[in-house]
Design an enzyme around this catalytic site. Structure first.
Site, PDB file in Angstrom:
ATOM      1  CG  HIS A   1     -63.584  27.472  48.771  1.00  0.00           C
ATOM      2  ND1 HIS A   1     -62.399  28.046  46.921  1.00  0.00           N
ATOM      3  CD2 HIS A   1     -62.585  28.863  49.112  1.00  0.00           C
ATOM      4  CE1 HIS A   1     -62.065  29.055  46.795  1.00  0.00           C
ATOM      5  NE2 HIS A   1     -61.789  29.856  48.345  1.00  0.00           N
TER       6      HIS A   1
ATOM      7  CG  HIS B   1     -66.129  20.012  48.810  1.00  0.00           C
ATOM      8  ND1 HIS B   1     -66.213  19.562  50.693  1.00  0.00           N
ATOM      9  CD2 HIS B   1     -65.775  18.411  48.989  1.00  0.00           C
ATOM     10  CE1 HIS B   1     -65.823  18.547  50.935  1.00  0.00           C
ATOM     11  NE2 HIS B   1     -64.873  17.766  50.072  1.00  0.00           N
TER      12      HIS B   1
ATOM     13  CG  HIS C   1     -63.861  34.174  48.249  1.00  0.00           C
ATOM     14  ND1 HIS C   1     -63.306  33.702  46.712  1.00  0.00           N
ATOM     15  CD2 HIS C   1     -63.271  33.078  49.148  1.00  0.00           C
ATOM     16  CE1 HIS C   1     -62.351  33.381  46.365  1.00  0.00           C
ATOM     17  NE2 HIS C   1     -61.824  32.170  47.722  1.00  0.00           N
ATOM     18  CD  GLU C   2     -63.634  32.097  53.274  1.00  0.00           C
ATOM     19  OE1 GLU C   2     -63.336  30.272  51.960  1.00  0.00           O
ATOM     20  OE2 GLU C   2     -62.077  32.576  52.312  1.00  0.00           O
TER      21      GLU C   2
END
Length: 227
Positions: free
Chosen positions: A100, A104, A96-97
């Protein structure tokens, strides 16, 4: 009076339930080893490398569920349990991280918008209640309206956060499945972890919207009483 009781029950209990749900779900699947035996750090690194994001670092951080992605430093920070250990929960959170980080790199529109809203939402949310309290205590609709306008910026931030988090979770599932990081029999468990985490953001947005609506109703009533 009955409606106020229901209202306060919702704004108090909904976030509490969401937090309890994510903690219990995470705790449960943090104890379930991932079949591939990959640590969270290895999961994150594999997905990042697959997308050519060698400039994004993966580091451990203290705390439970303190995992996050920092776009300023291009760093995926995983809580120590997830970084060093192998579990279904750690795999889901790490992916999940990294989702991100991919957002980006691709300049995902909602992530870009949220980043721009951070300073505005932080300042306005803190200042809004000063004007709201003055407006209510002094029965001054002008101050109350100003407080509502400032609070609305924070509500917009909460709402914009939803597609950012949902998209990161969707990317996470796609990555761990397509790269064979988890097996078919692990998909449901990983999805439960991600869904529980998403609920905290839904709860926060729902409470923010309810509070904004309540203040708008107070403002409307205040104006009507002046007529």
């Amino acid at each position: 009076m009955g409606m106020y009781i229901v209202y306060f029950a919702i704004i108090m209990l909904l976030p509490l339930y969401a937090q309890m749900k994510v903690k219990s779900t995470y705790k449960k699947f943090a104890q379930v080893p991932a079949q591939k035996g990959m640590t969270g750090a290895q999961v994150a690194r594999q997905i990042l490398d697959h997308h050519g994001l060698s400039d994004v670092r993966v580091v451990p951080t203290q705390g439970v569920l303190a995992d996050h992605y920092n776009p300023a430093t291009k760093t995926v920070a995983l809580s120590e349990d997830n970084y060093y250990n192998s579990s279904i929960a750690g795999t889901a959170v790490a992916a999940h991280e990294v989702g991100h980080a991919i957002q980006h790199a691709e300049a995902y529109s909602f992530l870009t918008l949220r980043a721009k809203l951070v300073p505005v939402a932080s300042i306005s949310s803190n200042a809004s209640w000063i004007f709201v309290l003055i407006g209510i205590l002094a029965t001054n609709p002008t101050f109350l309206l100003l407080g509502i306008a400032l609070l609305a910026a924070g509500v917009v931030f909460q709402i914009v956060t939803l597609p950012v988090e949902f998209d990161a979770s969707k990317r996470a599932m796609n990555e761990v499945v397509s790269l064979g990081i988890i097996g078919n029999n692990e998909e449901r468990s990983a999805r439960k972890v991600l869904n529980a985490a998403a609920m905290t953001y839904v709860a926060a947005a729902a409470v923010a919207v309810l509070e904004l609506v309540r203040l708008i109703l107070i403002y409307t009533g205040m104006n009507n009483s002046d007529d």
